[in-house]
Structure formats: C-alpha cells, structure tokens
Design a protein around this motif. Structure first.
Motif, short mmCIF file in Angstrom:
data_model
loop_
_atom_site.label_atom_id
_atom_site.label_comp_id
_atom_site.label_asym_id
_atom_site.label_seq_id
_atom_site.Cartn_x
_atom_site.Cartn_y
_atom_site.Cartn_z
N GLN A 92 6.71 5.92 -0.55
CA GLN A 92 7.07 4.73 0.21
C GLN A 92 7.67 3.71 -0.75
O GLN A 92 7.38 3.72 -1.95
CB GLN A 92 5.86 4.13 0.93
CG GLN A 92 4.70 3.81 0.00
CD GLN A 92 3.52 3.23 0.75
OE1 GLN A 92 3.69 2.57 1.76
NE2 GLN A 92 2.33 3.49 0.25
N VAL A 152 8.19 -0.03 -2.21
CA VAL A 152 7.40 -1.24 -2.38
C VAL A 152 8.26 -2.27 -3.11
O VAL A 152 8.92 -1.94 -4.11
CB VAL A 152 6.10 -0.97 -3.16
CG1 VAL A 152 5.32 -2.26 -3.38
CG2 VAL A 152 5.25 0.06 -2.43
N ASN A 199 -3.30 5.74 6.50
CA ASN A 199 -2.60 4.50 6.83
C ASN A 199 -3.22 3.30 6.14
O ASN A 199 -2.51 2.38 5.69
CB ASN A 199 -2.59 4.29 8.34
CG ASN A 199 -1.69 5.28 9.05
OD1 ASN A 199 -0.69 5.72 8.51
ND2 ASN A 199 -2.05 5.62 10.29
N LEU A 200 -4.53 3.30 6.04
CA LEU A 200 -5.21 2.19 5.35
C LEU A 200 -4.82 2.15 3.88
O LEU A 200 -4.58 1.07 3.30
CB LEU A 200 -6.72 2.35 5.53
CG LEU A 200 -7.60 1.24 4.95
CD1 LEU A 200 -7.30 -0.08 5.63
CD2 LEU A 200 -9.07 1.59 5.10
N THR A 201 -4.73 3.32 3.24
CA THR A 201 -4.35 3.37 1.83
C THR A 201 -2.92 2.91 1.62
O THR A 201 -2.62 2.15 0.68
CB THR A 201 -4.52 4.80 1.30
OG1 THR A 201 -5.87 5.23 1.50
CG2 THR A 201 -4.20 4.87 -0.18
N MET A 202 -2.00 3.35 2.46
CA MET A 202 -0.60 2.96 2.31
C MET A 202 -0.41 1.46 2.50
O MET A 202 0.35 0.80 1.76
CB MET A 202 0.25 3.72 3.32
CG MET A 202 0.30 5.22 3.07
SD MET A 202 1.16 6.13 4.37
CE MET A 202 2.80 5.44 4.24
N THR A 203 -1.12 0.88 3.47
CA THR A 203 -1.00 -0.56 3.71
C THR A 203 -1.49 -1.37 2.52
O THR A 203 -0.83 -2.32 2.06
CB THR A 203 -1.77 -0.94 4.97
OG1 THR A 203 -1.30 -0.17 6.07
CG2 THR A 203 -1.60 -2.42 5.28
N ASN A 204 -2.65 -1.02 2.02
CA ASN A 204 -3.20 -1.76 0.86
C ASN A 204 -2.41 -1.48 -0.41
O ASN A 204 -2.39 -2.32 -1.32
CB ASN A 204 -4.67 -1.38 0.66
CG ASN A 204 -5.58 -1.99 1.72
OD1 ASN A 204 -5.97 -3.15 1.64
ND2 ASN A 204 -5.89 -1.22 2.75
N ARG A 216 0.88 -1.27 -0.58
CA ARG A 216 1.95 -2.26 -0.55
C ARG A 216 1.45 -3.66 -0.90
O ARG A 216 2.12 -4.42 -1.58
CB ARG A 216 2.60 -2.28 0.83
CG ARG A 216 3.31 -1.00 1.23
CD ARG A 216 4.16 -1.22 2.46
NE ARG A 216 4.67 0.03 3.00
CZ ARG A 216 4.10 0.69 4.00
NH1 ARG A 216 3.01 0.20 4.59
NH2 ARG A 216 4.62 1.84 4.44
N THR A 217 0.25 -3.98 -0.39
CA THR A 217 -0.29 -5.32 -0.63
C THR A 217 -0.59 -5.54 -2.11
O THR A 217 -0.23 -6.58 -2.69
CB THR A 217 -1.56 -5.53 0.19
OG1 THR A 217 -1.27 -5.33 1.58
CG2 THR A 217 -2.12 -6.92 -0.02
N VAL A 262 -10.05 -0.04 -0.12
CA VAL A 262 -10.10 1.06 0.85
C VAL A 262 -11.53 1.53 1.07
O VAL A 262 -11.94 1.83 2.20
CB VAL A 262 -9.19 2.21 0.36
CG1 VAL A 262 -9.31 3.41 1.29
CG2 VAL A 262 -7.74 1.74 0.30
#
Length: 354
Positions: A74, A76, A113-118, A120-121, A146
């Motif tokens: 992804q 970033v 999905n939780l890992t990918m979102t965090n 990016r953060t 996570v």
C-alpha cells in the motif's frame, strides 16, 4: 417378516447416524464451539467428545495455533510529503475461542484491515529519514495499537514486521546524492582536523627541540666556561711555558689534519718552515723547566739560587710589524724567535756583546 427386516435395518441406520452425529473428534491445536438450538453452550478441546444429536451441534471450528497474515502493498504519504510503498506481515494467535467466534465476523479480514489502517497512521506521522531508519520503532507502535484493538476478540497479536519500504526512484537517487555529499563533508572535516592536529604536534615538537637545543647550548657553555677556568688556572701556575705548550699542541694538530686530508694533491705549509721547530723548541723548554733543580735544595752559585746561567741568543731584526690577524702577524707570532727558548751558550753561538 419382510416388515420386521425393514424395521431392523432402519433402526440400525438410525443408530449409525446417531453415533456419527453424537461423536466428535477434535484434532490437536483446534477448538470447536458447541451450540444448542443456536446458542453457545461450551467449547470442545482436542480429543473425543459426545454431544446430543439434533439438539447440539458444532458452531465454529477455530485454529488455536499462531497464524500469519500477509499485509498487501500500500502507498503511504509521510509527514514530509514523500510517497512510499510498504508491505508487511502480522502474527496472531487465538486465545479465547468463543470471543473469536462470536465477537467479530471474518476475524482474519478484520485483523488485516486494522493493521493496514494503523500502518498508514503510524508511518504518516514520521519523516522519510525516520521511516527508513526506525523500523523497530514502527513495528513496536503498530504492535501496541493492533494488539489493544484485537484484545476484545480474544486474539493476541504477537508480532508485526515491516517487510519492505520502497521510495520512488527519483527520491532514491536524491537520497544517494545527499548521502555522498554528507560523506564528502565528513571526510573534509576529518582531513582538516588531522592537518590541524599535525600542525599542533609539529609546533610542539619544534618547541621541544628548541628547548633541548637551548639546554644543550647552556650545558656546552658551562663546560667551556669550566674548561676555560681550568686552563686559566693551569696557565697561571705554569707561566708562559704552559701557553707555549698549548699553542704548539694546537699547531701540531693542525698540521696533522692537513697531512691526512683526503685531497693528496694539495699540501699547505706554514709561511715559515721553522715554525714547527719553534713549537717543538717551546715544548722542550717546558720540559727543561719541569726538570730544573729546585733552588731551595742547596745548589751552588752566589745570588743566583743555583740557576744555570743562560746567554740569550741574538735574533735578527724583524721587519715592520704586521697588523694582527694577517698571515705575517701570525707567522711572526709563531716564529722561532718567539717560541725558541734560551739555550746555554756554546761554540755555535755568537759571543755576547761587551
């Protein structure tokens, strides 16, 4: 009879179906949840279990071993507006089967999905240099966030690893040029520091050498002063004979050094060939004075104290005196007339004037 056989066969089939539905074998590393009329009642661990058919049934089959999820690539955007491509892996393990089965739907997709979102953060709050050099810090922050989020699901996230961070090609080239410039700068600084230290050490060495030379000259001056004092005392005790001895000794040493010179084609002689004889005569005079009998020992003679009468040898009138420092002056100073001692009158000497 036929009806009885059919009934028996039916009962046997029902018994087999009942046994199949009631006996459950759970493999190692797995857990099954049991539901009664759709409601969770218990969890079956590894081994053989019997449940009530048609009333109880297996709800979820959960793998209790540690599992791995691949985080897809992804893009970033970092804090300094640099775009990078990132991917990674997530290691997790189910600790509570009922929560993992009934608290979340599609557990693996939720963790991913939780890992990918965090991801990016966390990575979006860092500069590119920090992103490339602090992967351990990124992994630790992701793991904390996570794991806290998946705790209500009965899941333990054991590790999150960033596999690859890929900046754009032009950005990589710029970073390479920057790194080269920084290394050139550090090299120049090190060279300058080395030259500075070398200059300081060289100055200290010159100072130390100058101090040593001054100390050596001081010691040499002290030695020369002491030698001069001793020579002066010896001359004072020995009279002019000691002076003639020192002059004759230096004169002979000078002639010896000329004789052993490597250039055998040139031979330098004194202006007066009788200079050496005069020096030798001076040495003979010193020896005679040393062997002269002591007047206090009772020698004969009246008023003379036992001293032998000596008649001075006439000398030819010399030419006009030469200025000091010239060859003529030195020759006259070292001439036989000045260095030749007075000898007793003999048949070769002229009669004394009347």
């Amino acid at each position: 009879m036929m009806e009885t056989s059919i009934l028996v066969l039916t009962l046997v089939v029902l018994a087999i179906v009942f046994i199949i539905l009631s006996v459950k074998i759970v493999p190692q590393g797995w857990e099954y949840t049991v539901e009664r009329f759709g409601q969770y009642i218990k969890t079956l661990g590894p081994g053989l279990h019997i449940i009530t058919p048609f009333v109880e049934q297996v709800g979820r089959k959960l793998n209790m071993m540690e599992q791995v999820l691949d985080v897809p690539e992804q893009e970033v955007i970092t804090r300094d507006n640099a775009m990078v491509t990132v991917d990674g892996v997530v290691f997790y393990q189910i600790l509570d089967a009922p929560k993992a089965a009934y608290e979340v739907r599609q557990l693996e997709l939720a963790i991913l999905n939780l890992t990918m979102t965090n991801l990016r953060t966390v990575m979006g709050s860092m500069d590119l240099d920090e992103l490339l050099s602090q992967r351990d810090q990124i992994n630790a922050q992701l793991l904390t966030v996570v794991d806290l989020a998946t705790n209500p699901w009965g899941v333990k996230v054991t590790r999150i690893e960033i596999k690859d961070i890929s900046p754009p090609r032009d950005l990589v080239e710029s970073m390479g040029r920057q790194m080269k410039a920084e290394r050139d700068k550090r090299a120049s600084i090190l060279v300058a520091e080395g030259q500075k230290q070398a200059t300081i050490l060289e100055a200290e060495g010159r100072r130390e050498a100058a101090w040593r030379d001054a100390e050596a000259r001081e010691r040499l001056a002290e030695a020369e002063a002491r030698a001069t004092t001793l020579v002066s005392e010896a001359i004072g005790k020995g009279g002019m004979g000691a002076v003639n001895y020192f002059v004759a000794q230096k004169y002979v040493e000078a002639l010896q050094s000329l004789a052993v010179a490597p250039n055998q084609k040139v031979l330098m002689l004194p202006m007066e060939t009788t200079g050496v004889l005069g020096s030798l005569a001076g040495i003979a005079e010193i020896a005679k004075e040393a062997l002269r009998p002591d007047p206090s020992s009772g020698g004969s003679g009246g008023g003379g104290g036992g001293a032998t009468a000596r008649t001075p040898r006439p000398t030819a009138p010399s030419a006009a005196p030469s200025p000091p420092g010239t060859g003529a002056g030195m020759a006259s100073a070292l001439s036989p007339s000045s260095l030749m001692p007075s000898v007793p009158a003999g048949p070769w000497a002229a009669p004394p004037p009347s």
